[in-house]
Scaffold this motif. Structure first.
Motif, PDB file in Angstrom:
ATOM      1  N   GLY A   1       1.257  13.831  12.494  1.00 43.54           N
ATOM      2  CA  GLY A   1       1.532  13.897  11.066  1.00 43.54           C
ATOM      3  C   GLY A   1       0.257  13.899  10.249  1.00 43.54           C
ATOM      4  N   ILE A   2       0.427  13.975   8.944  1.00 43.22           N
ATOM      5  CA  ILE A   2      -0.696  13.901   7.998  1.00 43.22           C
ATOM      6  C   ILE A   2      -0.403  12.743   7.048  1.00 43.22           C
ATOM      7  CG2 ILE A   2      -1.981  15.072   6.184  1.00 43.22           C
ATOM      8  CD1 ILE A   2      -1.324  17.720   7.512  1.00 43.22           C
ATOM      9  N   PHE A   3      -1.255  11.739   7.130  1.00 40.45           N
ATOM     10  CA  PHE A   3      -1.076  10.496   6.369  1.00 40.45           C
ATOM     11  C   PHE A   3      -1.936  10.560   5.111  1.00 40.45           C
ATOM     12  CE2 PHE A   3      -2.209   6.195   5.205  1.00 40.45           C
ATOM     13  CZ  PHE A   3      -1.033   5.477   5.376  1.00 40.45           C
ATOM     14  N   LYS A   4      -1.309  10.298   3.944  1.00 39.99           N
ATOM     15  CA  LYS A   4      -2.039  10.321   2.686  1.00 39.99           C
ATOM     16  C   LYS A   4      -1.737   9.050   1.899  1.00 39.99           C
ATOM     17  CE  LYS A   4      -1.978  15.379   2.166  1.00 39.99           C
ATOM     18  NZ  LYS A   4      -1.601  16.512   1.285  1.00 39.99           N
ATOM     19  N   SER A   5      -2.783   8.520   1.258  1.00 40.70           N
ATOM     20  CA  SER A   5      -2.585   7.326   0.442  1.00 40.70           C
ATOM     21  C   SER A   5      -3.750   7.160  -0.517  1.00 40.70           C
ATOM     22  CB  SER A   5      -2.461   6.075   1.343  1.00 40.70           C
ATOM     23  OG  SER A   5      -2.252   4.916   0.562  1.00 40.70           O
TER      24      SER A   5
ATOM     25  N   ILE B   1       0.859  -1.194   0.000  1.00 43.01           N
ATOM     26  CA  ILE B   1       0.000   0.000   0.000  1.00 43.01           C
ATOM     27  C   ILE B   1       0.893   1.242   0.000  1.00 43.01           C
ATOM     28  CG2 ILE B   1      -1.733   1.291   1.280  1.00 43.01           C
ATOM     29  CD1 ILE B   1      -2.658  -1.342   2.481  1.00 43.01           C
ATOM     30  N   PRO B   2       0.856   2.053  -1.050  1.00 46.25           N
ATOM     31  CA  PRO B   2       1.685   3.261  -1.071  1.00 46.25           C
ATOM     32  C   PRO B   2       1.082   4.351  -0.180  1.00 46.25           C
ATOM     33  CG  PRO B   2       0.315   3.157  -3.034  1.00 46.25           C
ATOM     34  CD  PRO B   2       0.065   1.887  -2.275  1.00 46.25           C
ATOM     35  N   PHE B   3       1.952   5.127   0.462  1.00 42.76           N
ATOM     36  CA  PHE B   3       1.462   6.231   1.289  1.00 42.76           C
ATOM     37  C   PHE B   3       2.549   7.291   1.387  1.00 42.76           C
ATOM     38  CE2 PHE B   3       3.818   3.583   4.206  1.00 42.76           C
ATOM     39  CZ  PHE B   3       4.427   4.482   5.073  1.00 42.76           C
ATOM     40  N   SER B   4       2.142   8.451   1.859  1.00 42.58           N
ATOM     41  CA  SER B   4       3.090   9.553   2.055  1.00 42.58           C
ATOM     42  C   SER B   4       2.682  10.336   3.294  1.00 42.58           C
ATOM     43  CB  SER B   4       3.130  10.467   0.830  1.00 42.58           C
ATOM     44  OG  SER B   4       1.878  11.114   0.656  1.00 42.58           O
ATOM     45  N   ILE B   5       3.675  10.938   3.932  1.00 42.56           N
ATOM     46  CA  ILE B   5       3.457  11.817   5.084  1.00 42.56           C
ATOM     47  C   ILE B   5       4.300  13.060   4.842  1.00 42.56           C
ATOM     48  CG2 ILE B   5       3.617  12.082   7.587  1.00 42.56           C
ATOM     49  CD1 ILE B   5       3.529   9.053   7.827  1.00 42.56           C
ATOM     50  N   ASP B   6       3.648  14.207   4.703  1.00 40.72           N
ATOM     51  CA  ASP B   6       4.371  15.435   4.398  1.00 40.72           C
ATOM     52  C   ASP B   6       5.386  15.739   5.491  1.00 40.72           C
ATOM     53  OD1 ASP B   6       3.990  18.842   4.635  1.00 40.72           O
ATOM     54  OD2 ASP B   6       4.821  17.908   2.852  1.00 40.72           O
ATOM     55  N   THR B   7       4.920  15.800   6.725  1.00 43.40           N
ATOM     56  CA  THR B   7       5.798  16.015   7.875  1.00 43.40           C
ATOM     57  C   THR B   7       5.266  15.200   9.048  1.00 43.40           C
ATOM     58  OG1 THR B   7       6.349  18.278   7.191  1.00 43.40           O
ATOM     59  CG2 THR B   7       6.786  17.686   9.472  1.00 43.40           C
ATOM     60  N   ALA B   8       6.111  14.360   9.599  1.00 39.10           N
ATOM     61  CA  ALA B   8       5.736  13.567  10.769  1.00 39.10           C
ATOM     62  C   ALA B   8       6.633  13.960  11.933  1.00 39.10           C
ATOM     63  CB  ALA B   8       5.873  12.075  10.483  1.00 39.10           C
ATOM     64  N   LEU B   9       6.035  14.072  13.106  1.00 40.66           N
ATOM     65  CA  LEU B   9       6.781  14.435  14.312  1.00 40.66           C
ATOM     66  C   LEU B   9       6.590  13.356  15.374  1.00 40.66           C
ATOM     67  CD1 LEU B   9       5.835  18.218  14.740  1.00 40.66           C
ATOM     68  CD2 LEU B   9       7.865  17.280  13.661  1.00 40.66           C
ATOM     69  N   ILE B  10       7.666  13.037  16.067  1.00 44.32           N
ATOM     70  CA  ILE B  10       7.583  12.231  17.287  1.00 44.32           C
ATOM     71  C   ILE B  10       8.190  13.081  18.390  1.00 44.32           C
ATOM     72  CG2 ILE B  10       8.224  10.102  18.443  1.00 44.32           C
ATOM     73  CD1 ILE B  10       8.495   8.786  15.744  1.00 44.32           C
ATOM     74  N   GLU B  11       7.333  13.600  19.256  1.00 37.96           N
ATOM     75  CA  GLU B  11       7.758  14.530  20.293  1.00 37.96           C
ATOM     76  C   GLU B  11       7.842  13.830  21.641  1.00 37.96           C
ATOM     77  OE1 GLU B  11       5.778  18.672  18.846  1.00 37.96           O
ATOM     78  OE2 GLU B  11       4.382  17.143  19.521  1.00 37.96           O
TER      79      GLU B  11
ATOM     80  N   LEU C   1      -5.520  11.682   6.371  1.00 35.88           N
ATOM     81  CA  LEU C   1      -5.747  11.722   7.814  1.00 35.88           C
ATOM     82  C   LEU C   1      -4.638  12.494   8.518  1.00 35.88           C
ATOM     83  CD1 LEU C   1      -6.769   8.010   8.546  1.00 35.88           C
ATOM     84  CD2 LEU C   1      -8.292   9.986   8.377  1.00 35.88           C
ATOM     85  N   ALA C   2      -5.030  13.400   9.378  1.00 39.42           N
ATOM     86  CA  ALA C   2      -4.100  14.026  10.312  1.00 39.42           C
ATOM     87  C   ALA C   2      -4.241  13.296  11.642  1.00 39.42           C
ATOM     88  CB  ALA C   2      -4.423  15.514  10.480  1.00 39.42           C
ATOM     89  N   TYR C   3      -3.108  12.930  12.248  1.00 42.49           N
ATOM     90  CA  TYR C   3      -3.182  12.111  13.449  1.00 42.49           C
ATOM     91  C   TYR C   3      -2.239  12.639  14.528  1.00 42.49           C
ATOM     92  CZ  TYR C   3       1.259  10.228  11.817  1.00 42.49           C
ATOM     93  OH  TYR C   3       2.564  10.125  11.399  1.00 42.49           O
ATOM     94  N   ALA C   4      -2.595  12.307  15.762  1.00 39.01           N
ATOM     95  CA  ALA C   4      -1.725  12.510  16.913  1.00 39.01           C
ATOM     96  C   ALA C   4      -1.956  11.314  17.822  1.00 39.01           C
ATOM     97  CB  ALA C   4      -2.058  13.815  17.641  1.00 39.01           C
ATOM     98  N   ALA C   5      -0.858  10.654  18.233  1.00 39.80           N
ATOM     99  CA  ALA C   5      -1.029   9.396  18.972  1.00 39.80           C
ATOM    100  C   ALA C   5       0.093   9.216  19.970  1.00 39.80           C
ATOM    101  CB  ALA C   5      -1.058   8.211  18.005  1.00 39.80           C
ATOM    102  N   ASP C   6      -0.245   8.582  21.093  1.00 38.74           N
ATOM    103  CA  ASP C   6       0.782   8.142  22.027  1.00 38.74           C
ATOM    104  C   ASP C   6       1.549   6.987  21.396  1.00 38.74           C
ATOM    105  OD1 ASP C   6      -0.148   9.957  23.867  1.00 38.74           O
ATOM    106  OD2 ASP C   6      -1.414   8.509  24.913  1.00 38.74           O
ATOM    107  N   ILE C   7       2.803   6.819  21.827  1.00 36.19           N
ATOM    108  CA  ILE C   7       3.603   5.693  21.355  1.00 36.19           C
ATOM    109  C   ILE C   7       4.002   4.856  22.566  1.00 36.19           C
ATOM    110  CG2 ILE C   7       5.708   4.976  20.174  1.00 36.19           C
ATOM    111  CD1 ILE C   7       5.638   7.544  18.614  1.00 36.19           C
TER     112      ILE C   7
END
Length: 814
Positions: A398-402, A379-389, A429-435
């Motif tokens: 980040g913003i997930f696009k596919s 499955i191809p996808f792209s994320i313009d900018t992803a952050l892990i803070e 999809l724009a997401y924010a998640a705990d890791i």
């Protein structure tokens, strides 16, 4: 051959000079040899003159040829201690061999100028205690005025420095720093400037035992061999030491390293720049401190990457330095705890100084991924900018696009729950998640998933949908499901749904998820949805055994089965086997336990049906309970639609009229939607108006004895009411009066669909037409049983058919 006269003169002059030098050198050597004790005392005194402590030299011997044309001194067992050595027990210098090349002219003038310094088999230990005191205080700091009084004398200049087998340690207890290098070889050639400062060409080979800017976090480049040249310069005016960028091997990898040290600052500020054009991910992470490498080792990249690193800090008590790392990844394979990403491209940045002034800590660290692209399970996808803070409690954004062929989801989530055979999906999809353990949990998501022209199978319930369209809209925690079109066989369904607090409950309490559906349809064939009646098909054991099942698939499957679904239906036509209803509305609540049916209202057989009930799902057998109210329903069509409710003697062919009834029935139903034989339990109260009993065998059998000349195939009645109690295969007929145009009868007893039929039938032989003109109800009731009354009993016959005989017990009771 005759030598020219000028050549002879030249040779004589050169020989004279050499002889003179030899004489002088031999004289100096002799002077040193016979005055070494005096010279040792002089050297020791000169060195200790400007020390806050003590240097001791066990012995000094000249090594004439080694320092030719100067004089080389070999110092043995040199120890340098500060004045507070008794408190901390750390020698600043402890050298077995200390070689010093002394300038000849300096000796003749009574001064010692060191041209070459060699330190061998030694330990240099720079120690700072927890209060900030350092053993480098052994060197006195001269005041500016004192320097002027000395007539502008310059510090000693050392032309060459060599180190061999030297253990160099910087141990800062206050700053929690520990630098330790075992120097196998260091050669430095010094060049001093007239206006102050110097330059040095250095060749280094050393083992880094520790490079810990914070000993509580561990060491960088621990146990790695460093080898390569340096060009170092020092500016006497500002105290800055610069290391020009040059190639240095660290372990098996080559780096370009440059640095800057500001010794004019109180705690010596530094900036170190490191670059590797090709290095494997694990090799790069292995150079970092354990608190960072332990996190990076959760990931891996198959091919070498281009990386840059900048370390900036000071040698004082400030914790870790500022770290800024850049990585450039092209067409690589990224392995993560959540799976493998192929054709991976991104530019990555790590820094532990995300917010200036918040400290160089894990909590203030961030990983930034720019222009991220790849494929996951094809499955191809792209994320313009992803952050892990905040790597202490990581949060991903980040913003997930596919956009992809939806059949590729089968590889990503497995085919145990949903199987896709056609369609496209567009994800934004724009997401924010705990890791947690480097896996996304409890994400906040906003955006859309748009599915079009999809063929989907819901495997656990064996349901198939074609030409499906779904729009999933995520808004914070809520999920809105819009513009859904499902087609299963002849059924077409349009749906809109809402799940409040979906993303939170998805991970924490899927059994609390409530999906509110608004469903409309021009027609539904219930037989195409019988999969909901069956118990779930268990996941493939083989796939679980081989660990092929993804955690996402497991989560999704659990959510589907544990979540609750509240359906509000509006259907123009409902088909089920022979049943047809129109203008149907209903509320259905689907839960893990079964299906609750509320406020069902349909038009059927010319009348209306209202229903409430539930279906409890169990393996192999589903239990149901229904309460119904029928109004003005054509009884013939009603019995026909429900397959005569399992009755064999009384069927739709025997009935005519309009039914008003209330039922409270429970029973069993198979996964295929068929009524389980003899499973009914409950009661039926009915009122049949304008009815007729057609060709009903039990009545015809009775009529053969009592009314052999009457037509019993079409018995009409204006009003028939009664109550049946159903218990498995037995139906209890509560005392019931049947008043027809041809005869009257009282019926009571048990009708069995197996064995146990026992029905008492009292039939007055009086013709009901004789009482047709009586208007007084009481009189009519009294005359009903006048005359001869035939008492009959319907029981089981030996051939399995109902046998009619005289009810002698009832005759005797009269």
């Amino acid at each position: 051959m005759k030598i020219p006269r000028w050549s002879k003169i030249t040779l004589i002059i050169f020989a004279s000079i050499v002889a003179l030098v030899l004489v002088i050198y031999i004289g100096l050597a002799a002077y040193v040899h016979f005055n070494k004790k005096k010279l040792l005392a002089t050297v020791t005194e000169k060195l200790n003159k400007n020390l806050n402590g003590k240097m001791t030299i066990e012995s000094m011997d000249p090594t004439f040829l080694k320092g030719f044309p100067g004089v080389s001194l070999s110092l043995r067992n040199v120890i340098l201690r500060d004045s507070l050595w008794q408190n901390h027990q750390h020698n600043l210098i402890e050298a077995k061999d200390f070689d010093v090349a002394v300038n000849i002219m300096g000796l003749l003038k009574g001064t010692i100028d060191i041209e070459k310094l060699g330190i061998n088999n030694a330990t240099i230990y720079l120690y700072t205690d927890s209060n900030g005191y350092t053993n480098t205080a052994v060197f006195k700091k001269k005041k500016q005025q004192e320097k002027g009084k000395e007539g502008g004398s310059s510090p000693a200049e050392i032309g060459k420095i060599t180190l061999n087998n030297v253990n160099f340690v910087v141990d800062n207890k206050k700053g929690h720093k520990l630098f330790q290098f075992v120097v196998d070889e260091l050669k430095a050639k010094m060049d001093y400037h007239l206006l102050g400062g110097w330059e040095a060409d250095i060749k280094l080979k050393t083992l880094a035992k520790s490079l810990a800017f914070n000993t509580r976090k561990g060491s960088f480049i621990k146990d790695k061999l460093l080898e390569g040249p340096f060009k170092v310069s020092y500016n006497d005016g500002n105290g800055i030491v610069e290391v020009a960028p040059n190639k240095l091997n660290i372990g098996s990898n080559g780096f370009i390293i440059g640095a800057k040290f500001d010794t004019g600052k109180e705690n010596t500020e530094f900036t170190i720049n490191i670059e590797a054009s090709e290095i494997l991910w694990r090799n790069a992470s292995g150079l970092l401190a354990p608190n960072i490498s332990s996190k990076l080792n959760m990931f891996n990249l198959d091919r070498p990457i281009h990386a840059k690193c900048r370390l900036k800090g000071n040698m004082g008590p400030g914790g870790e330095p500022e770290i800024y790392v850049e990585a450039f990844i092209k067409n690589n394979v990224l392995t993560t705890p959540g799976g493998v990403i192929d054709s991976c491209n991104f530019n990555g940045v790590f820094t532990n100084n995300h917010l200036n002034g918040a400290g160089f800590t894990d909590a203030n660290s961030v990983i930034k991924l720019h222009n991220f692209s790849g494929t996951y399970k094809q499955i191809p996808f792209s994320i313009d900018t992803a952050l892990i803070e905040n790597l202490e409690r990581p949060i991903a954004r980040g913003i997930f696009k596919s956009r992809f062929d939806i059949t590729k989801l089968n590889n990503a989530i497995g085919a145990e729950t949903l199987k896709f055979t056609k369609g496209t999906a567009n994800v934004n999809l724009a997401y924010a998640a705990d890791i947690v353990d480097f896996k996304l949990t409890k994400p906040l998501v906003s955006g859309d998933i748009d599915i079009k022209d999809a063929d989907i199978s819901y495997v656990p319930r064996k349901l198939n949908f074609t030409n499906t369209a779904i729009l999933l809209n995520f808004t914070n925690n809520d999920l809105f499901i819009q513009n859904i079109r499902l087609q299963s066989g002849k059924s077409v369904v349009f749906m809109d749904g809402t799940i409040r607090n979906f993303l939170n409950l998805y991970y924490t309490a899927p059994e609390k998820i409530l999906l509110n559906w608004k469903i409309r349809s021009p027609q539904i064939h219930l037989g195409e949805f019988m999969g909901f009646l069956g118990s779930r098909k268990p996941a493939s054991k083989a796939r679980k055994k081989n660990n092929h099942k993804t955690s996402f698939s497991e989560d999704l499957n659990e959510v589907f089965e544990k979540s609750n679904v509240n359906m509000h239906l509006s259907v123009d036509k409902v088909y089920y086997n022979r049943f047809l209803a129109t203008n149907a509305t209903a509320e259905l609540l689907l839960s893990e336990a079964g299906i609750a049916i509320k406020n069902v209202s349909v038009k059927h057989a010319g009348g209306a049906l209202k229903l409430n009930g539930n279906i409890t799902q169990r393996a192999g057998l589903n239990r149901f309970t229904v309460n119904t109210v029928l109004s003005n329903v054509d009884i013939k069509n009603f019995f026909y639609s429900f397959n005569n409710f399992g009755l064999t003697s009384l069927t739709s062919r025997n009935l005519k009229g309009y039914l008003f009834a209330k039922t409270n029935i429970s029973g069993g139903i198979t996964d295929q939607g068929k009524l389980v034989a003899n499973s009914l339990n409950g009661s039926v109260a009915f009122d049949l108006k304008k009815g007729a009993l057609l060709n009903f065998d039990p009545i015809i059998s009775v009529g053969k004895f009592a009314f052999p000349f009457r037509d019993l195939n079409n018995i009409t009645f204006t009003n028939l009411n009664g109550r049946f109690d159903v218990r498995g295969q037995n139906i209890t007929i509560n005392p019931m009066q049947i008043n027809t145009s041809l005869l009257n009868m009282d019926v009571a007893g048990v009708y069995s669909m197996g064995k146990g039929t026992n029905i008492a039938v009292d039939v007055p032989l009086r013709n009901p037409k004789k009482d047709a003109d009586i208007t007084d109800k009481e009189e009519k009731k009294a005359r009903r049983m006048k005359g001869i009354v035939l008492h009959l009993l319907a029981t089981d016959g030996e051939d399995g058919k109902i046998k009619i005989k005289l009810n002698r017990n009832r005759e005797q009771s009269r």
